[in-house]
Design a protein around this motif. Structure first.
Motif, short mmCIF file in Angstrom:
data_model
loop_
_atom_site.label_atom_id
_atom_site.label_comp_id
_atom_site.label_asym_id
_atom_site.label_seq_id
_atom_site.Cartn_x
_atom_site.Cartn_y
_atom_site.Cartn_z
N ASP A 1 0.82 -1.22 0.00
CA ASP A 1 0.00 0.00 0.00
C ASP A 1 0.85 1.26 0.00
O ASP A 1 0.38 2.35 0.32
N HIS A 2 2.13 1.12 -0.38
CA HIS A 2 3.07 2.25 -0.39
C HIS A 2 3.59 2.49 -1.81
O HIS A 2 3.92 1.54 -2.51
N TYR B 1 -2.58 11.88 1.86
CA TYR B 1 -1.89 10.91 2.71
C TYR B 1 -1.57 11.54 4.07
O TYR B 1 -0.40 11.70 4.42
N GLY C 1 -5.15 2.04 -4.62
CA GLY C 1 -4.81 1.06 -3.60
C GLY C 1 -3.66 1.41 -2.68
O GLY C 1 -3.27 0.59 -1.86
N VAL C 2 -3.09 2.59 -2.79
CA VAL C 2 -1.99 2.95 -1.89
C VAL C 2 -2.50 3.89 -0.81
O VAL C 2 -3.46 4.64 -1.01
N HIS C 3 -1.85 3.82 0.35
CA HIS C 3 -2.25 4.63 1.50
C HIS C 3 -1.11 5.45 2.06
O HIS C 3 -1.31 6.20 3.03
#
Length: 105
Positions: A19-20, A74, A45-47
């Motif tokens: 998720d990065h 973020y 899908g990345v956080h």
């Protein structure tokens, strides 16, 4: 910038790991390239994100806006590694104290 509107002095290469996303940016980030930086840092899908701006040679207000948008996207999960030029612009802009900014040691 070439006739197609692409800046030959800019690149933003992203790599997703879970998720990065890590984005390595080179060249000039300005009004013609800031949106490409933002898109590279916002895949589905990345956080959390890391922006490696250590090879950026020019950074303007559009670039600052893109980074602020990423900080909003973020919260608490953005890390920005600036070049000396980027750091100077962020200092002048009053953003040097932001928790996402990781100046070189």
């Amino acid at each position: 910038m070439d006739q197609d509107g692409r800046d030959q002095n800019f690149s933003a290469a992203s790599q997703v790991n879970g998720d990065h996303v890590e984005v390595v940016v080179t060249g000039e980030v300005d009004m013609s390239t800031a949106d490409a930086l933002f898109r590279a840092a916002t895949p589905d899908g990345v956080h959390c994100a890391t922006l490696d701006l250590s090879a950026v040679t020019f950074f303007d207000s559009a670039a600052i806006h893109a980074v602020i948008r990423l900080a909003d996207r973020y919260p608490g999960a953005l890390e920005v590694r600036p070049s000396p030029q980027v750091l100077r612009v962020l200092e002048i802009s009053g953003l040097a104290g932001q928790p996402w900014l990781k100046p070189p040691s």
